[in-house]
Every structure is written in structure tokens, then in C-alpha cells.
Design an enzyme around this catalytic site. Sequence first.
Site, mmCIF file in Angstrom:
data_model
loop_
_atom_site.group_PDB
_atom_site.id
_atom_site.type_symbol
_atom_site.label_atom_id
_atom_site.label_comp_id
_atom_site.label_asym_id
_atom_site.label_seq_id
_atom_site.Cartn_x
_atom_site.Cartn_y
_atom_site.Cartn_z
ATOM 1 C CG ASP A 30 -2.064 0.930 1.124
ATOM 2 O OD1 ASP A 30 -2.296 1.464 0.023
ATOM 3 O OD2 ASP A 30 -2.748 1.144 2.143
ATOM 4 C CG ASN A 78 -7.499 -2.316 -6.073
ATOM 5 O OD1 ASN A 78 -6.571 -3.092 -5.935
ATOM 6 N ND2 ASN A 78 -7.795 -1.411 -5.139
HETATM 7 C C1 FPP Z 1 -1.931 0.238 -3.312
HETATM 8 O O1 FPP Z 1 -1.406 1.546 -3.331
HETATM 9 C C2 FPP Z 1 -1.350 -0.517 -4.405
HETATM 10 C C3 FPP Z 1 -2.056 -1.116 -5.405
HETATM 11 C C4 FPP Z 1 -3.513 -1.078 -5.513
HETATM 12 C C5 FPP Z 1 -1.367 -1.828 -6.480
HETATM 13 C C6 FPP Z 1 -0.126 -2.536 -6.069
HETATM 14 C C7 FPP Z 1 0.732 -2.698 -7.243
HETATM 15 C C8 FPP Z 1 2.084 -2.724 -7.237
HETATM 16 C C9 FPP Z 1 2.897 -2.651 -6.025
HETATM 17 C C10 FPP Z 1 2.838 -2.848 -8.477
HETATM 18 C C11 FPP Z 1 2.964 -4.250 -8.931
HETATM 19 C C12 FPP Z 1 1.757 -4.561 -9.682
HETATM 20 C C13 FPP Z 1 1.450 -5.744 -10.254
HETATM 21 C C14 FPP Z 1 0.151 -5.781 -10.906
HETATM 22 C C15 FPP Z 1 2.308 -6.933 -10.209
HETATM 23 P P1 FPP Z 1 -2.429 2.741 -3.521
HETATM 24 O O2 FPP Z 1 -2.533 3.045 -4.960
HETATM 25 O O3 FPP Z 1 -3.725 2.397 -2.880
HETATM 26 O O4 FPP Z 1 -1.726 3.886 -2.756
HETATM 27 P P2 FPP Z 1 -2.465 5.045 -1.939
HETATM 28 O O5 FPP Z 1 -3.232 4.380 -0.833
HETATM 29 O O6 FPP Z 1 -1.336 5.856 -1.449
HETATM 30 O O7 FPP Z 1 -3.346 5.769 -2.908
#
Ligand code: FPP
Length: 255
Positions: A30, A78
Site C-alpha cells: 500500500d 480496485n
Molecule cells: C496500493 O497503493 C497498491 C495497489 C492497488 C497496487 C499494487 C501494485 C504494485 C505494487 C505494483 C505491482 C503490480 C502488479 C500488478 C504486479 P495505492 O494506490 O492504494 O496507494 P495510496 O493508498 O497511497 O493511494
Amino acid sequence: MSGNPERQADAGPLAASSPHVPRHIAFIMDGNGRWASSRGLTRTEGHRQGLEALRRIIRHCGTRGIEIATIYSFSTENWSRPEPEVKFLMSLLRRFVQRDLSELHRENIRIRIIGERQSLEPGILKLLQDAEDLTRENTGMDLVVAFNYGSRQEITGAVRKLCEKLAAGDLQASEICEDAISAELDTAGLPDPDLIVRTSGELRLSNFLLWQAAYSEFYFTELMWPDFDEAALDKALESFGSRDRRYGGVTAQAL
Ligand code: FPP
């Protein structure tokens, strides 16, 4: 299932032979978005850096002798993100599989996908199935990719499958036990996670491995996922090593 002996050979003090190393570790990756916005970058750049962090962490899990690493890469919730971001996450998965598959295979890593597959675009589905097929016989670390995954949906599916067996007369109600339920989950055959790590300071599970986490240890860090590096993983492992896991019982010393 055992870790790759060559990788264990150059492992540091937290190597697999230590009983304090989790057999199965799961990551809620996250904070990509916040990492990016705090630097004036786009959210997609955050995800791109998140993928770089993931590559480093998979490698480091191998050197630490971890047998199974599960990553929460896209949840059933998501889909509610803006369409361009969803598209970007799909393309990132595609890129990850296309670019990294041969290396993961060379590293003897077995890829396993959990999550709902039917609603995925056929191209992505085929890519995931090909990755599983290619690495099926590998005997090193298992990399479990939770993609389009939601734990409640997974449990609901398991209940439905048990009811179908019951209705067909292939199962008695008295045979429904914890093992019978576990066997119908996407994670069937895998041990439950010993340690679940969540980055970004959020303190929740967000529909991840709800059944399997019954006795997992949790490790929360304020670091955003793109900043979660080898040293941060070692810190999580050290914390895990100091835990007293009683599974509802008492410690040996207390007897
Ligand atoms: C959460 O951060 C992260 C995700 C929903 C995607 C995770 C993906 C990766 C780490 C890259 C690798 C991906 C794949 C498909 C192998 P967020 O976007 O919710 O962050 P925030 O809470 O700060 O907005």
C-alpha cells in the site's frame, strides 16, 4: 516445498534455518499513490516504482529462505478506481509477467494466481495461466499473486462449492469442517501466512486472506510501498522472530 538451497547459502543471519523466519509471508503493498503525490508525481509513477520495489522484495525473500510470498496486487474493490488507473495496473501486471517471467522461472520460482479469473480480459487470463503452467514444476519459492482477489468473494465461492457437493449427495453436512472449507479456497494446499506485512501506515486487512489470517502475525510500517526495501523487510522479519506465537494456547515456560 522447500526454499532454493543456493539462495539460502548466501543468506544472512536471518536465514531459513532459523525457526524465526516465516515460512509464508504476505504483503499488502500500500501507499504507491501517496508516495507519488508527496513528490509531485503521477499515481502511475507510484505504481511503476511499486513494481521496482516488488522485484527487490521477491529477490530478498528468496535470500532469506522464505518458502512462500503472497502479494496483494489488485483487489476486487480496485475496479472502482478511475479507469485509466485500472488500465495502468492491468498493463503493469502484463509487463511484470512478460518481462520477469523468464527470470522468475530461472530462479526456480513457482507462480500461483489467486482471485476471480472469469471477469479478466482474455489476454491477461492467458498470460497468467501461461505463467502458472511454465513454472508449475518449479521447486523454489512460491510466488502467489492475488489478482482480482477478494477474501469474502473467495469464501463465498467455497461455501457455494460445498453446497453444490451437498446437493449432489457427494458430501454430508457432518463432513463440513475447517479443512473442508480451506480445501475449497483459492489457497488450497498452501499453508496459512505466518506474517502479513502492510505498508503505508494503514491498519487493516482490506479483504485480504481473512480466513487464512486467523493466526497470522501482523507487521505494519509507515513506509510507503515503493520505499519498502531489503532493510525494511529484515526489520519486519526481526520483529516476527521476537513474537511468541501461542495459537490460543500458553507458552511452554508458563506450563
Ligand atoms: C496500493 O497503493 C497498491 C495497489 C492497488 C497496487 C499494487 C501494485 C504494485 C505494487 C505494483 C505491482 C503490480 C502488479 C500488478 C504486479 P495505492 O494506490 O492504494 O496507494 P495510496 O493508498 O497511497 O493511494
